[in-house]
Design a protein around this motif. Structure first.
Motif, PDB file in Angstrom:
ATOM      1  N   PRO A   1      12.033   5.931  -4.479  1.00  0.00           N
ATOM      2  CA  PRO A   1      10.705   6.525  -4.645  1.00  0.00           C
ATOM      3  C   PRO A   1      10.759   8.053  -4.639  1.00  0.00           C
ATOM      4  O   PRO A   1      11.701   8.655  -4.118  1.00  0.00           O
ATOM      5  N   ALA A   2       9.752   8.670  -5.223  1.00  0.00           N
ATOM      6  CA  ALA A   2       9.680  10.136  -5.291  1.00  0.00           C
ATOM      7  C   ALA A   2       9.680  10.763  -3.898  1.00  0.00           C
ATOM      8  O   ALA A   2      10.110  11.896  -3.722  1.00  0.00           O
ATOM      9  N   SER A   3       9.219  10.005  -2.898  1.00  0.00           N
ATOM     10  CA  SER A   3       9.159  10.532  -1.533  1.00  0.00           C
ATOM     11  C   SER A   3      10.544  10.617  -0.887  1.00  0.00           C
ATOM     12  O   SER A   3      10.681  11.160   0.203  1.00  0.00           O
ATOM     13  N   GLY A   4      11.565  10.081  -1.565  1.00  0.00           N
ATOM     14  CA  GLY A   4      12.930  10.158  -1.044  1.00  0.00           C
ATOM     15  C   GLY A   4      13.391   8.850  -0.442  1.00  0.00           C
ATOM     16  O   GLY A   4      12.618   7.928  -0.230  1.00  0.00           O
ATOM     17  N   GLY A   5      14.684   8.783  -0.175  1.00  0.00           N
ATOM     18  CA  GLY A   5      15.265   7.576   0.391  1.00  0.00           C
ATOM     19  C   GLY A   5      15.448   6.495  -0.658  1.00  0.00           C
ATOM     20  O   GLY A   5      15.178   6.689  -1.835  1.00  0.00           O
ATOM     21  N   THR A   6      15.919   5.357  -0.195  1.00  0.00           N
ATOM     22  CA  THR A   6      16.107   4.209  -1.071  1.00  0.00           C
ATOM     23  C   THR A   6      15.438   3.003  -0.435  1.00  0.00           C
ATOM     24  O   THR A   6      15.564   2.782   0.767  1.00  0.00           O
ATOM     25  N   THR A   7      14.733   2.235  -1.250  1.00  0.00           N
ATOM     26  CA  THR A   7      14.158   0.969  -0.816  1.00  0.00           C
ATOM     27  C   THR A   7      14.997  -0.139  -1.439  1.00  0.00           C
ATOM     28  O   THR A   7      15.144  -0.197  -2.658  1.00  0.00           O
ATOM     29  N   PHE A   8      15.552  -0.991  -0.592  1.00  0.00           N
ATOM     30  CA  PHE A   8      16.331  -2.128  -1.057  1.00  0.00           C
ATOM     31  C   PHE A   8      15.410  -3.342  -1.121  1.00  0.00           C
ATOM     32  O   PHE A   8      14.625  -3.577  -0.194  1.00  0.00           O
ATOM     33  N   ILE A   9      15.507  -4.103  -2.211  1.00  0.00           N
ATOM     34  CA  ILE A   9      14.596  -5.218  -2.441  1.00  0.00           C
ATOM     35  C   ILE A   9      15.401  -6.472  -2.745  1.00  0.00           C
ATOM     36  O   ILE A   9      16.252  -6.475  -3.632  1.00  0.00           O
TER      37      ILE A   9
ATOM     38  N   PRO B   1       0.817  -1.211   0.000  1.00  0.00           N
ATOM     39  CA  PRO B   1       0.000   0.000   0.000  1.00  0.00           C
ATOM     40  C   PRO B   1       0.856   1.269   0.000  1.00  0.00           C
ATOM     41  O   PRO B   1       1.898   1.324   0.666  1.00  0.00           O
ATOM     42  N   GLN B   2       0.431   2.240  -0.750  1.00  0.00           N
ATOM     43  CA  GLN B   2       1.152   3.505  -0.817  1.00  0.00           C
ATOM     44  C   GLN B   2       1.221   4.126   0.572  1.00  0.00           C
ATOM     45  O   GLN B   2       0.244   4.153   1.304  1.00  0.00           O
ATOM     46  N   GLY B   3       2.390   4.585   0.941  1.00  0.00           N
ATOM     47  CA  GLY B   3       2.577   5.222   2.242  1.00  0.00           C
ATOM     48  C   GLY B   3       2.833   4.251   3.384  1.00  0.00           C
ATOM     49  O   GLY B   3       3.046   4.682   4.512  1.00  0.00           O
ATOM     50  N   SER B   4       2.813   2.944   3.112  1.00  0.00           N
ATOM     51  CA  SER B   4       3.088   1.974   4.180  1.00  0.00           C
ATOM     52  C   SER B   4       4.572   2.014   4.539  1.00  0.00           C
ATOM     53  O   SER B   4       5.405   2.449   3.758  1.00  0.00           O
ATOM     54  N   THR B   5       4.871   1.552   5.722  1.00  0.00           N
ATOM     55  CA  THR B   5       6.238   1.632   6.218  1.00  0.00           C
ATOM     56  C   THR B   5       7.049   0.391   5.844  1.00  0.00           C
ATOM     57  O   THR B   5       6.497  -0.646   5.489  1.00  0.00           O
ATOM     58  N   LEU B   6       8.348   0.547   5.944  1.00  0.00           N
ATOM     59  CA  LEU B   6       9.268  -0.565   5.743  1.00  0.00           C
ATOM     60  C   LEU B   6       9.696  -1.084   7.102  1.00  0.00           C
ATOM     61  O   LEU B   6       9.658  -0.326   8.076  1.00  0.00           O
ATOM     62  N   PRO B   7      10.108  -2.323   7.217  1.00  0.00           N
ATOM     63  CA  PRO B   7      10.230  -3.318   6.163  1.00  0.00           C
ATOM     64  C   PRO B   7       8.874  -3.890   5.780  1.00  0.00           C
ATOM     65  O   PRO B   7       7.899  -3.766   6.524  1.00  0.00           O
ATOM     66  N   ALA B   8       8.844  -4.546   4.628  1.00  0.00           N
ATOM     67  CA  ALA B   8       7.613  -5.152   4.135  1.00  0.00           C
ATOM     68  C   ALA B   8       7.950  -6.328   3.225  1.00  0.00           C
ATOM     69  O   ALA B   8       9.037  -6.394   2.650  1.00  0.00           O
ATOM     70  N   VAL B   9       6.993  -7.229   3.111  1.00  0.00           N
ATOM     71  CA  VAL B   9       7.090  -8.362   2.202  1.00  0.00           C
ATOM     72  C   VAL B   9       5.853  -8.344   1.325  1.00  0.00           C
ATOM     73  O   VAL B   9       4.738  -8.146   1.816  1.00  0.00           O
ATOM     74  N   VAL B  10       6.056  -8.536   0.011  1.00  0.00           N
ATOM     75  CA  VAL B  10       4.937  -8.553  -0.938  1.00  0.00           C
ATOM     76  C   VAL B  10       4.971  -9.861  -1.708  1.00  0.00           C
ATOM     77  O   VAL B  10       6.008 -10.222  -2.286  1.00  0.00           O
ATOM     78  N   LEU B  11       3.829 -10.574  -1.711  1.00  0.00           N
ATOM     79  CA  LEU B  11       3.693 -11.845  -2.418  1.00  0.00           C
ATOM     80  C   LEU B  11       2.941 -11.634  -3.722  1.00  0.00           C
ATOM     81  O   LEU B  11       1.929 -10.934  -3.752  1.00  0.00           O
TER      82      LEU B  11
END
Length: 127
Positions: A106-114, A25-35
């Motif tokens: 993401p446009a909101s800033g920072g880096t998401t590592f996957i 979901p947009q705006g959800s926090t990390l960490p997260a797992v998506v199936l």
């Protein structure tokens, strides 16, 4: 099956409870797992459908650092490799078919590592 796999990962505390199906979901926090179910064939014989199936599931483990994304991926693998029954689904073993890493800015800033896994999940309805 994907709902039961999500429930299984949540129950084991993978990604601190943030486990989603299809998209984060947009705006959800990390960490997260998506199936995401990639392939779910329905094997049959002349006698009808077989109960035991092999489903390919892509699992994206997302975090604010490479190390944490990799740790979450290892926790997912450890959980999925073990047989168990959850939410009416009996899981046999799962096997890692592939693993890849990437990052997103993401446009909101920072880096998401996957860390992205393709798991071959063997399952059938619980008797």
């Amino acid at each position: 099956m994907s709902a039961a796999l999500r429930d299984r990962l949540k129950a084991d505390g993978v990604a601190k409870g943030a486990v989603y199906r299809d998209e984060r979901p947009q705006g959800s926090t990390l960490p997260a797992v998506v199936l995401l179910v990639v392939s779910d064939p329905r094997p049959s014989t002349h006698d009808g459908r077989q109960a035991l199936r092999k489903t390919r599931v892509q699992i994206d483990c997302m975090a604010a650092s490479r190390g944490e994304a990799d740790e979450i991926a290892e926790a997912v693998i450890q959980t999925a490799e073990q047989p168990g029954t959850v939410s009416g689904v009996r899981f046999s073993r799962a096997f890692v078919d592939s693993l890849r890493t990437r990052s997103d800015k993401p446009a909101s800033g920072g880096t998401t590592f996957i860390t992205s896994l393709d798991l071959m999940v063997w399952h059938q309805p619980a008797a």
